[in-house]
Design an enzyme around this catalytic site. Sequence first.
Site, PDB file in Angstrom:
ATOM      1  N   HIS A 145      -5.827   2.809   0.936  1.00  0.00           N
ATOM      2  CA  HIS A 145      -5.088   3.955   1.484  1.00  0.00           C
ATOM      3  C   HIS A 145      -5.854   4.694   2.584  1.00  0.00           C
ATOM      4  CE1 HIS A 145      -2.888   2.979  -2.033  1.00  0.00           C
ATOM      5  NE2 HIS A 145      -3.589   3.690  -2.887  1.00  0.00           N
ATOM      6  N   ASP A 169       0.906  -1.140   0.000  1.00  0.00           N
ATOM      7  CA  ASP A 169       0.000   0.000   0.000  1.00  0.00           C
ATOM      8  C   ASP A 169       0.945   1.189   0.000  1.00  0.00           C
ATOM      9  OD1 ASP A 169      -1.426   2.289   0.881  1.00  0.00           O
ATOM     10  OD2 ASP A 169      -3.043   0.977   1.506  1.00  0.00           O
ATOM     11  N   HIS A 170       1.106   1.841  -1.148  1.00  0.00           N
ATOM     12  CA  HIS A 170       2.212   2.804  -1.229  1.00  0.00           C
ATOM     13  C   HIS A 170       2.012   4.001  -0.286  1.00  0.00           C
ATOM     14  CE1 HIS A 170      -0.343   4.985  -4.142  1.00  0.00           C
ATOM     15  NE2 HIS A 170       0.440   6.030  -3.952  1.00  0.00           N
TER      16      HIS A 170
END
Length: 489
Positions: A232, A169-170
């Site tokens: 996110h 999950d950047h």
Amino acid sequence: MIFGATGDLAKRKLFPSLYRLYQKGKLSERFAVVGVARRALSNEEFQLSVKESIEAASDKNGNHDEFISHFHYHSHDVTDSSSYLSLKQMASDLDSHYGLGGNRIFYLAMAPEFFGTIAEHLKADGLTDVAGFKRLVIEKPFGHDVESAKQLNKQIRNAFSEDEIYRIDHYLGKEMVQNIEVIRFANAIFEPLWNNRYISNIQLTSSEVLGVEERGRYYETSGALRDMVQNHMLQMVALLAMEPPIRLTTEEIRSEKVKVLRAMRPLEGDAVNEHFVRGQYGKGKIDEEEVPAYRDEPMVDPSSNTETFVAGKLLIDNFRWAGVPIYIRTGKRMETKSTKIVIQFKDIPMNLYYQSEQTLNPNLLVIHIQPGEGISLYLNAKKSGQNVEATPVKLNFANKGIDGINTPEAYEKLLFDCMRGDATNFTHWDEVALSWSFVDKISEVWESEKAENFPNYESGTMGPREADQLLEKDGFFWWPVTDLNVDNC
Ligand SMILES: NC(=O)C1=CN([C@@H]2O[C@H](COP(=O)(O)OP(=O)(O)OC[C@H]3O[C@@H](n4cnc5c(N)ncnc54)[C@H](OP(=O)(O)O)[C@@H]3O)[C@@H](O)[C@H]2O)C=CC1
Ligand SMILES: O=C1O[C@H](COP(=O)(O)O)[C@@H](O)[C@H](O)[C@H]1O
């Protein structure tokens, strides 16, 4: 091994991130990168594309030759069993050449329908039979709903154990998202106030100016809810609301985040549209240029029911948060690119310094995730002069100011964490499953009811009017993200 090495993600994010790690001395000379994709390329052609991607990302004049000599290419259709045998041989040769001790990271930077197949082949064809560690990095989306996510998880768990799986999950690699825990748990002034006695509401905004661009095919099956909220946004909520972990270990932090997701009040039936608002952008102007409506974008159904905007009110039913609304909103083609968290504290019990007809200025803590990184704290202080009058003041910390350099890119940090075997900033299966279960209830309702008012916001605005009403009915409003920018001192 990077599966999908000729793709957009590899070129824009992965190669430049590896290069920066190399430049900083965080990769020794003992590494090899095997790029896997379908098209026929020689090693030289692949290395040239790596070089071009590094130059496009930042470094035009550096000497990249030594770095790119570590890159090797394997043309391979991931659905074709026979290719895995030659890939295995190549990996084994590189292992001996560079003295890698059998350590392998498999990065799946490909369309999600291939994730399960690749993981199964890696095991069946012996690529995971190694003397060192084996780790699987898996891109989003992790499934389409809880059932497909379970199915995918089952497939990859046949080949890798949970602690070998790194679900990206950047947002968890972003500097200021990682800072949430430090701001909360390293400051005596915040933690005692971090609860329903002192906080009136929390607002998380992640707005984008870009539209859906070339990703219409994917986005039509996803929408903002699956694309941004399931991962996110809920990850940021979990970090904001979790209890202090007893230790800063992967297990303890994940376990606290899971408790938050479990405490989130599930929404069903009519509650969905009472707590969540969906939107879809129409045409409009961005930077003085006309931009098309979502329904006119390539590979989008002209009568699409897909949401490009979501706003929602979350309630966490536990002792700390009971009664505190956490509002989230995210969307494409909005007025500004901004990810911010605003923590609004409750008003003081009696207003000594303002005339009663004047608006109060509540204390706000703003965490600026991007584009400017930093923290602002809004307080009230005495206005200069004879009268005892209060005026709002802003204490600002801009992250770049501290060392004058850009903070590392999220992918750079996450790749490095994976190499070190630190999975803290990756999502555990339990978090994925709970987030999907929450989001699935909303999609069920939205998929069964066509949104009659789409498109309902103009490109270049902050979303549909209903998103404002969501807060107004609770006596709040969205703090305007542009006014709060960290650079507006
Ligand atoms: N791009 C981005 O910014 C982001 C992407 N992601 C995720 O990353 C993943 C990759 O995205 P992206 O790079 O944009 O995708 P692209 O479509 O740009 O690239 C896909 C890659 O997969 C390869 N490929 C496709 N089919 C096969 C096959 N059968 N066998 C072998 N290789 C194949 C392609 O190679 P070839 O054409 O040579 O066959 C190409 O290298 C997706 O899961 C996406 O959701 C997540 C966040 C951001
Ligand atoms: O995962 C995704 O994130 C991007 C937004 O990321 P950011 O780092 O630029 O905030 C979003 O555009 C994309 O649709 C989504 O898949």
